[in-house]
Scaffold this active site. Structure first.
Site, short mmCIF file in Angstrom:
data_model
loop_
_atom_site.label_atom_id
_atom_site.label_comp_id
_atom_site.label_asym_id
_atom_site.label_seq_id
_atom_site.Cartn_x
_atom_site.Cartn_y
_atom_site.Cartn_z
N VAL A 84 -2.83 6.25 -4.84
CA VAL A 84 -3.10 4.96 -5.48
C VAL A 84 -1.81 4.14 -5.56
CG1 VAL A 84 -4.01 3.91 -7.58
CG2 VAL A 84 -4.82 6.17 -6.90
N SER A 97 0.84 -1.20 0.00
CA SER A 97 0.00 0.00 0.00
C SER A 97 0.87 1.25 0.00
CB SER A 97 -0.92 -0.02 1.22
OG SER A 97 -1.88 0.99 1.14
N ASN A 98 0.24 2.40 0.05
CA ASN A 98 0.96 3.67 0.13
C ASN A 98 0.67 4.32 1.46
OD1 ASN A 98 1.94 3.53 -2.44
ND2 ASN A 98 0.53 5.02 -3.30
N ARG A 99 1.57 5.17 1.92
CA ARG A 99 1.28 5.93 3.13
C ARG A 99 0.27 7.01 2.80
NH1 ARG A 99 6.39 8.10 6.25
NH2 ARG A 99 4.74 8.91 7.57
N SER A 100 -0.85 6.99 3.47
CA SER A 100 -1.85 8.04 3.27
C SER A 100 -2.90 7.90 4.35
CB SER A 100 -2.51 7.86 1.90
OG SER A 100 -3.68 8.63 1.83
#
Ligand code: CTP
Length: 392
Positions: free
Chosen positions: A269, A201-204
């Protein structure tokens, strides 16, 4: 904001305790007034402690100011929640016989009334006539909900969600310059499954996208929010669709795209996904080789099918060459606007409530200094609305 919260004597008074708590957490300045009947349901001490606020119950009490006139000139907004049929009848006729009705008569600012009572009392023509009168006198009426009532009956009269009251309050202070606009916002990360328990995933945190959705809905827009997994409550009145993978997000976005005027892709994304997702948990070894493939670029898909009148905004999260990289994305994804931020900084971005961004459009490049994500969201919408006027 300086909020004067008035409690009258209905069983829903206990639900207003939570309203006081929400107002306190929002850091509003709060003062509370209660009728004698309200105190039969909840004690002033409960409101004082939960709201961290002074509670007044006598209109002639003097604490450096005469309570009803002093409080009504102190407040920016007055909320009566719950409002009984009796209190509404009095206010509609200018009667000022207790701290709540006297303050209401003296108050000149924006005011909200939250009726809550038995369905027969609510539907009685005399109550309906009073409501019509009160609305003509400038009260914003937050209508009760239909459902189960305290005495076992069903019908209209239930105290609404406190989130709705807060929404109406904020709404009174917001310019409605996005009426008639339909907006699609994406927020949060996407997740690509490696196996049933692991993902990339991405950091957000999703905070920026949620603030944009909230600001747009308050300004009158019809907002669809496609959200990756985040830990944030939905803004009131926003249509939220939860998704997990990039493919799911792409599908949802492309389904909704045709209905909207504006797309704001604030989601972080995931750019890659595993070539294959293991059906069973992969057992631990010394190392693991993962073959990753590119996910769908949602913005590029949008640019292939969008109508010329649609306005598309992208974000660029960069750790270096901020403007150069953002300009490249602006061109390559055929955007109308891009919002670039430096995610290497610790004092802004990701989990922070603050952000500092540079906005690029066809006409200008604007730097927005560090401020709250709520303020950034509103400034972005200001720039976007100016651009829409120029575009059409
Ligand atoms: N975006 C998208 N689909 C993807 C990846 C990104 O629609 N598969 C959108 C993001 O929501 C954002 C913009 O494209 O609005 C830029 O995202 P960013 O991650 O900064 O850029 P990438 O295009 O992924 O390029 P890079 O990772 O090389 O910086």
């Amino acid at each position: 904001m300086r909020v004067l919260l008035a409690i009258t004597g209905g069983i829903a008074a206990y639900k207003a305790v939570d309203l006081a708590s929400i107002l306190r957490k929002r850091k509003d300045e709060l003062k509370i007034i209660m009728t004698e009947n309200a105190m039969k349901f909840v004690s002033p001490l409960t409101f004082a402690a939960v709201g961290n606020a002074e509670v007044y119950t006598d209109e002639f009490e003097y604490r450096g100011l005469i309570s009803h006139t002093g409080l009504s000139s102190w407040a920016d907004v007055m909320i009566i929640a719950p409002a009984t049929a009796n209190t509404m009848a009095k206010i509609a006729n200018g009667i000022a016989d207790n701290i709540v009705t006297a303050s209401a008569l003296a108050f000149k600012g924006p005011k909200i009334l939250v009726p809550a009572m038995n369905v027969r009392m609510y539907e009685n023509q005399v109550t309906q006539d009073n409501l019509e009168k009160l609305s003509k006198y400038g009260w914003k009426i937050v209508e009760p909900e239909i459902g189960h009532l305290a005495d076992g009956e069903e019908g209209k009269g239930r105290y609404p969600e406190n989130a709705r009251i807060i929404f109406e309050m904020e709404s009174l202070f917001t310019k409605k310059d996005m009426d008639n606009l339909k907006v699609l916002v994406t927020a949060g990360p996407t997740r690509e499954a490696i196996d049933p328990v692991r993902y990339i995933s991405n950091r957000s945190s999703g905070k920026m996208g949620y603030e944009i959705a909230k600001a747009a809905v308050l300004r009158g827009a019809d907002v669809h929010l496609v959200s990756g997994p985040v830990n944030i409550q939905s803004p009131f009145n926003v249509k939220r669709y939860d998704v997990e993978s990039t493919q799911e997000m792409a599908q949802r976005v492309l389904d909704i795209l045709n209905q909207v005027d504006i797309v704001i892709m604030a989601a972080a994304v995931a750019d890659y996904k595993p070539l294959e997702t293991a059906q069973q948990k992969i057992k631990k070894g010394l190392s693991l080789d993962l073959k990753l493939v590119k996910t769908t670029d949602i913005l590029s898909e949008i640019s292939k099918v969008k109508r010329p009148d649609q306005f598309v905004v992208g974000f660029a999260a960069e750790t270096q060459n901020l403007l150069e990289n953002a300009r490249h994305k602006f061109e390559s994804k055929s955007l109308d606007m891009i919002v670039a931020n430096d995610v290497s900084r610790k004092d802004i971005g990701f989990e922070s409530d603050y952000n500092e961004v540079t906005v690029i459009t066809k006409n200008e490049t604007v730097h927005l200094e560090r401020m709250t994500k709520n303020e950034i969201a509103n400034s972005l919408l200001d720039i976007l609305l100016k651009e829409i006027v120029k575009k059409n």
